[in-house]
Design a protein around this motif. Structure first.
Motif, short mmCIF file in Angstrom:
data_model
loop_
_atom_site.label_atom_id
_atom_site.label_comp_id
_atom_site.label_asym_id
_atom_site.label_seq_id
_atom_site.Cartn_x
_atom_site.Cartn_y
_atom_site.Cartn_z
N ILE A 150 116.66 91.98 49.00
CA ILE A 150 117.24 92.62 50.16
C ILE A 150 117.56 94.22 49.95
CG2 ILE A 150 118.89 92.86 52.18
CD1 ILE A 150 118.71 89.60 51.99
N VAL A 151 118.40 93.95 49.21
CA VAL A 151 118.90 95.60 48.42
C VAL A 151 117.83 96.37 48.13
CG1 VAL A 151 120.35 96.81 46.63
CG2 VAL A 151 121.25 94.54 47.96
N ALA A 152 117.02 95.81 47.29
CA ALA A 152 115.82 96.78 46.97
C ALA A 152 114.92 97.09 48.06
CB ALA A 152 114.53 95.84 45.93
N LEU A 153 114.56 96.31 49.03
CA LEU A 153 113.80 96.57 50.14
C LEU A 153 114.53 97.65 51.17
CD1 LEU A 153 112.65 92.99 51.40
CD2 LEU A 153 111.28 94.76 50.70
N ILE A 154 115.93 97.78 51.47
CA ILE A 154 116.68 98.64 51.91
C ILE A 154 116.64 99.88 51.13
CG2 ILE A 154 118.86 99.26 52.60
CD1 ILE A 154 119.77 96.25 53.14
N ALA A 155 116.68 99.85 49.85
CA ALA A 155 116.58 101.13 49.33
C ALA A 155 115.12 101.87 49.32
CB ALA A 155 116.85 100.92 47.71
N PHE A 156 114.17 100.88 49.42
CA PHE A 156 112.83 101.35 49.37
C PHE A 156 112.46 102.18 50.85
CE2 PHE A 156 111.28 98.82 45.74
CZ PHE A 156 110.75 99.68 45.08
N SER A 157 113.01 101.43 51.90
CA SER A 157 113.14 101.74 53.20
C SER A 157 113.96 103.09 53.51
CB SER A 157 113.63 100.95 54.31
OG SER A 157 112.81 99.72 54.28
N ALA A 158 115.03 103.20 52.78
CA ALA A 158 115.81 104.52 52.74
C ALA A 158 115.20 105.85 52.27
CB ALA A 158 117.25 104.33 52.42
N ASN A 159 114.55 105.35 51.23
CA ASN A 159 113.80 106.48 50.49
C ASN A 159 112.64 106.80 51.19
OD1 ASN A 159 113.12 107.91 48.13
ND2 ASN A 159 111.37 106.62 47.67
N SER A 160 111.94 106.09 51.81
CA SER A 160 110.73 106.31 52.55
C SER A 160 111.39 107.39 53.70
CB SER A 160 110.02 105.34 53.27
OG SER A 160 109.09 105.66 53.86
N LEU A 161 112.29 106.94 54.33
CA LEU A 161 112.78 107.67 55.37
C LEU A 161 113.47 109.24 55.00
CD1 LEU A 161 114.96 105.06 57.53
CD2 LEU A 161 112.56 106.06 58.16
N PHE A 162 114.03 109.17 53.77
CA PHE A 162 114.65 110.52 53.31
C PHE A 162 113.42 111.41 53.17
CE2 PHE A 162 118.59 108.05 52.14
CZ PHE A 162 119.22 108.48 53.03
N CYS A 163 112.19 110.88 52.55
CA CYS A 163 111.21 111.57 52.10
C CYS A 163 110.56 112.20 53.45
CB CYS A 163 110.09 110.68 51.37
SG CYS A 163 110.89 110.15 49.52
N ARG A 164 110.24 111.29 54.38
CA ARG A 164 109.70 111.88 55.63
C ARG A 164 110.64 112.96 56.36
NH1 ARG A 164 106.01 108.02 58.26
NH2 ARG A 164 105.38 106.54 56.70
N MET A 165 111.88 112.68 56.14
CA MET A 165 112.52 113.83 56.93
C MET A 165 112.58 114.98 56.09
SD MET A 165 116.15 111.77 58.41
CE MET A 165 116.53 111.32 56.70
N THR A 166 112.50 114.89 54.96
CA THR A 166 112.78 116.26 54.20
C THR A 166 111.43 116.98 54.14
OG1 THR A 166 114.27 115.09 52.26
CG2 THR A 166 112.89 117.02 51.42
N LEU A 167 110.48 116.42 54.11
CA LEU A 167 109.00 117.00 54.22
C LEU A 167 108.77 117.42 55.71
CD1 LEU A 167 107.06 114.90 51.92
CD2 LEU A 167 107.81 117.05 51.39
N ALA A 168 109.11 116.64 56.59
CA ALA A 168 109.05 117.10 58.18
C ALA A 168 109.63 118.20 58.62
CB ALA A 168 109.17 115.98 58.99
N GLU A 169 110.79 118.11 58.11
CA GLU A 169 111.88 119.45 58.21
C GLU A 169 111.46 120.79 57.55
OE1 GLU A 169 113.93 119.58 61.08
OE2 GLU A 169 113.33 117.50 61.44
N GLY A 170 110.68 120.81 56.32
CA GLY A 170 110.28 122.05 55.81
C GLY A 170 111.25 122.28 54.93
N TYR A 171 112.17 121.71 54.35
CA TYR A 171 113.10 121.94 53.52
C TYR A 171 112.63 122.09 52.25
CZ TYR A 171 116.77 120.06 57.03
OH TYR A 171 117.39 119.97 57.89
N ILE A 172 111.42 121.37 51.68
CA ILE A 172 111.06 121.84 50.55
C ILE A 172 109.41 121.36 50.64
CG2 ILE A 172 110.96 119.22 49.70
CD1 ILE A 172 111.76 120.09 47.04
N ASP A 173 108.66 122.04 49.81
CA ASP A 173 107.02 121.92 50.10
C ASP A 173 106.80 120.68 49.29
OD1 ASP A 173 105.61 123.54 47.06
OD2 ASP A 173 108.02 123.85 47.66
N ALA A 174 105.48 120.24 49.35
CA ALA A 174 105.17 118.87 48.86
C ALA A 174 104.92 119.12 47.46
CB ALA A 174 103.65 118.62 49.46
N TRP A 175 104.42 120.16 46.77
CA TRP A 175 104.27 120.25 45.39
C TRP A 175 105.81 120.25 44.56
CZ3 TRP A 175 100.16 119.15 42.96
CH2 TRP A 175 99.06 119.39 43.47
#
Length: 67
Positions: free
Chosen positions: A8-33
């Protein structure tokens, strides 16, 4: 029970990681490379830390077993 908790902890961590990645890239805080490079370097550092820690643990157990 421990395995269920860790799963359960691993699944929550993977989900949070995915959400943080999407937010970071969508808002343009950092480029993909730069983001990809940062993730690869942090993954390499994490793996080195884990393997160094387990390497010491395994070597210590092997020495104690041989006594």
């Amino acid at each position: 029970m421990k395995a269920t908790f860790y799963t359960i902890v691993a699944l929550i961590a993977f989900s949070a990681n995915s959400l943080f990645c999407r937010m970071t890239l969508a808002e343009g805080y950092i480029d993909a490379w730069s983001f990809t490079t940062l993730r690869l370097l942090s993954a390499a550092m994490s793996l080195m830390t884990i393997t160094k820690g387990f390497g010491v643990l395994v070597a210590t157990e092997c020495r104690e077993y041989g006594k």
